[in-house]
Design an enzyme around this catalytic site. Structure first.
Site, PDB file in Angstrom:
ATOM      1  N   ASP A  51     -24.423  24.360  -2.113  1.00 18.07           N
ATOM      2  CA  ASP A  51     -25.125  23.100  -2.323  1.00 18.07           C
ATOM      3  C   ASP A  51     -25.753  23.162  -3.717  1.00 18.07           C
ATOM      4  O   ASP A  51     -26.744  23.852  -3.931  1.00 18.07           O
ATOM      5  CB  ASP A  51     -26.201  22.928  -1.248  1.00 18.07           C
ATOM      6  CG  ASP A  51     -27.015  21.642  -1.421  1.00 18.07           C
ATOM      7  OD1 ASP A  51     -26.808  20.931  -2.429  1.00 18.07           O
ATOM      8  OD2 ASP A  51     -27.858  21.366  -0.545  1.00 18.07           O
ATOM      9  N   LYS A 106     -29.698  13.566  -8.407  1.00 19.15           N
ATOM     10  CA  LYS A 106     -30.585  14.511  -9.081  1.00 19.15           C
ATOM     11  C   LYS A 106     -30.154  14.670 -10.538  1.00 19.15           C
ATOM     12  O   LYS A 106     -30.890  14.340 -11.447  1.00 19.15           O
ATOM     13  CB  LYS A 106     -30.571  15.870  -8.369  1.00 19.15           C
ATOM     14  CG  LYS A 106     -30.750  15.806  -6.856  1.00 19.15           C
ATOM     15  CD  LYS A 106     -32.182  15.546  -6.436  1.00 19.15           C
ATOM     16  CE  LYS A 106     -32.363  15.185  -4.970  1.00 19.15           C
ATOM     17  NZ  LYS A 106     -31.926  16.143  -3.977  1.00 19.15           N
ATOM     18  N   TRP A 158     -33.925  23.116   1.752  1.00 24.62           N
ATOM     19  CA  TRP A 158     -32.601  22.501   1.853  1.00 24.62           C
ATOM     20  C   TRP A 158     -31.623  23.379   2.611  1.00 24.62           C
ATOM     21  O   TRP A 158     -30.866  22.886   3.454  1.00 24.62           O
ATOM     22  CB  TRP A 158     -32.073  22.094   0.482  1.00 24.62           C
ATOM     23  CG  TRP A 158     -32.851  20.931  -0.053  1.00 24.62           C
ATOM     24  CD1 TRP A 158     -33.682  20.925  -1.131  1.00 24.62           C
ATOM     25  CD2 TRP A 158     -32.914  19.597   0.487  1.00 24.62           C
ATOM     26  NE1 TRP A 158     -34.247  19.677  -1.294  1.00 24.62           N
ATOM     27  CE2 TRP A 158     -33.795  18.848  -0.319  1.00 24.62           C
ATOM     28  CE3 TRP A 158     -32.319  18.972   1.579  1.00 24.62           C
ATOM     29  CZ2 TRP A 158     -34.094  17.498  -0.072  1.00 24.62           C
ATOM     30  CZ3 TRP A 158     -32.607  17.632   1.825  1.00 24.62           C
ATOM     31  CH2 TRP A 158     -33.480  16.915   1.011  1.00 24.62           C
TER      32      TRP A 158
HETATM   33  C1  LIG Z   1     -31.735  16.129  -2.502  1.00 27.84           C
HETATM   34  C2  LIG Z   1     -31.002  17.275  -1.930  1.00 27.84           C
HETATM   35  C3  LIG Z   1     -30.242  17.147  -0.756  1.00 27.84           C
HETATM   36  C4  LIG Z   1     -30.204  15.885   0.084  1.00 27.84           C
HETATM   37  O1  LIG Z   1     -29.568  14.867  -0.490  1.00 27.84           O
HETATM   38  P1  LIG Z   1     -29.472  13.434   0.225  1.00 27.84           P
HETATM   39  O2  LIG Z   1     -28.638  12.697  -0.738  1.00 27.84           O
HETATM   40  O3  LIG Z   1     -30.840  12.897   0.385  1.00 27.84           O
HETATM   41  O4  LIG Z   1     -28.790  13.627   1.537  1.00 27.84           O
HETATM   42  C5  LIG Z   1     -29.544  18.244  -0.316  1.00 27.84           C
HETATM   43  N1  LIG Z   1     -29.603  19.416  -0.962  1.00 27.84           N
HETATM   44  C6  LIG Z   1     -30.341  19.587  -2.073  1.00 27.84           C
HETATM   45  C7  LIG Z   1     -30.383  20.911  -2.744  1.00 27.84           C
HETATM   46  C8  LIG Z   1     -31.065  18.513  -2.595  1.00 27.84           C
HETATM   47  O5  LIG Z   1     -31.809  18.678  -3.707  1.00 27.84           O
END
Ligand SMILES: *Cc1c(COP(=O)(O)O)cnc(C)c1O
Length: 365
Positions: free
Chosen positions: A179, A203, A108
């Site tokens: 993030d 998530k 990521w």
């Molecule tokens: C799932 C995830 C993303 C991407 O998210 P989207 O909603 O598919 O754009 C970005 N960063 C992390 C750490 C993730 O787990």
């Protein structure tokens, strides 16, 4: 239909939601609180939805102890959207082109680096790639820029299963962008240490389609001229996340999740359970060499646990047996293979115990 086996869903995302939340949403689906409307049918500017939005915002603020000088934005575009939205919002701070520092700890943060190059100079201050993304590089080894627009980190790498156990200690003038998509609300955090925190909801919060952004108010107005209005932090903040139509139903479900977490005792209470869940699962994986998790112990994620069978020819049999026991979506991400168990807030301890029992049984222990 009688359901003999309880189902436990280990998906990395979109992921399991609290059963109580889904039941409440089902009960309120056709008529929210006597309004005669489904939440999906309400104007985002009407008093009913405004009350839903305000309660969700207040509950999230309380759960994460978000200081008053931070805005909470309910946006769209997902985590990947933020990989462009954040540079477009912050890289206007300094002489062009700005430099953004990144720590590369897995898939990521790798995607974030790639996207940011379209908007700024990128300096990868440290990378875990040579070690197969099994640890967060020690901060002492980071090669930080002077005058960076910000430092970007992914505090929980969902695919690699690597989680920060520290907050970087850097020049206070350089904001830290984190993030937290896959571990927000799973552990207590000090929001004041970050400039921007973002998280896709699917998530650990709620349905896909909602992206949370928590941003310090001094960072609202450093956007590049190309930044779209609908993604401009200042514009979104000034309109209470309603510059354009927000993802109303996703905000409603997120609000139910926040209220549910408060009822369970808040983030500190969740963290306690999450520590216990992770302890149980890693202990089963480490018990002998039948399974393997390659992440350095101090950086093992409490939320996403990738693992391999030593004998990979048994993968299909393992997954079929798991499914037969109601243990779903354990297949690893296609980029790394193997297995992955995501054990977010909504995964109960009994679910992890059921997985541990199966791991032991399959290993013939
Ligand atoms: C799932 C995830 C993303 C991407 O998210 P989207 O909603 O598919 O754009 C970005 N960063 C992390 C750490 C993730 O787990």
């Amino acid at each position: 239909m009688a359901q003999a086996t309880p189902i436990f869903n280990f998906s990395a995302g979109p992921a399991v939601l609290p059963k109580e939340v889904l039941e409440q949403a089902a009960a309120e689906m056709l008529d929210w609180h006597g309004s005669g409307m489904s939440v999906m049918e309400m104007s985002h500017r009407g008093p009913e939805f405004i009350s839903i939005y305000q309660q969700a915002e207040a509950d999230l603020r309380e759960l994460l102890a978000v200081p008053p000088n931070y805005k909470i934005l309910f946006m769209q575009g997902g985590g990947l959207g933020q990989n462009a939205i954040i540079p477009m919002n912050l890289a206007g701070c300094c002489a062009q082109p700005a430099t953004i520092d990144f720590v590369h700890t897995g898939s990521w943060s790798g995607k974030s680096i790639k996207e940011a190059k379209r908007y700024a100079n990128v300096n990868v201050v440290a990378s875990g790639e040579a070690g197969g993304f099994t640890a967060v590089p020690q901060q002492a080894s980071w090669n930080l820029s002077s005058g960076a627009a910000y430092l970007h980190i992914c505090t929980n790498e969902t695919i690699d299963g690597v989680e920060y156990n520290f907050v970087p200690d850097i020049d206070a003038r350089v904001p830290i962008v984190a993030d937290m998509s896959s571990h927000i609300l799973s552990r207590t955090i000090d929001v004041s240490k970050y400039g921007v925190i973002f998280a896709g909801a699917q998530k650990n919060i709620g349905p896909a389609g909602l992206t949370l952004v928590i941003v310090r108010d001094t960072l609202l107005d450093d956007a590049l001229p190309i930044c779209p209005s609908a993604f401009h932090f200042k514009t979104v903040a000034e309109h209470e996340s309603m510059y354009n139509t927000p993802p109303t139903y996703a905000i409603y479900i997120a609000g139910l999740v926040f209220a549910h977490l408060k009822k369970l005792g808040g983030v500190a209470a969740m963290e306690k359970i999450n520590i216990e869940k992770a302890r149980l699962l890693y202990a089963a994986l480490d018990a002998d060499d039948f399974y393997e998790n390659r992440v350095a112990h101090e950086y093992r994620s409490r939320m996403n646990v990738p693992f391999f069978l030593r004998d990979e020819s048994q993968n299909d049999k393992f997954l079929a047996g798991a499914k037969a026991r109601g243990l779903l979506q354990l297949k690893g991400h296609k980029s790394v293979g193997g297995m992955r168990a995501s054990i977010y807030n909504a995964m109960p301890l009994e679910g992890v115990q059921a997985l541990v029992d199966y791991l032991n049984e399959f290993a013939g222990r």
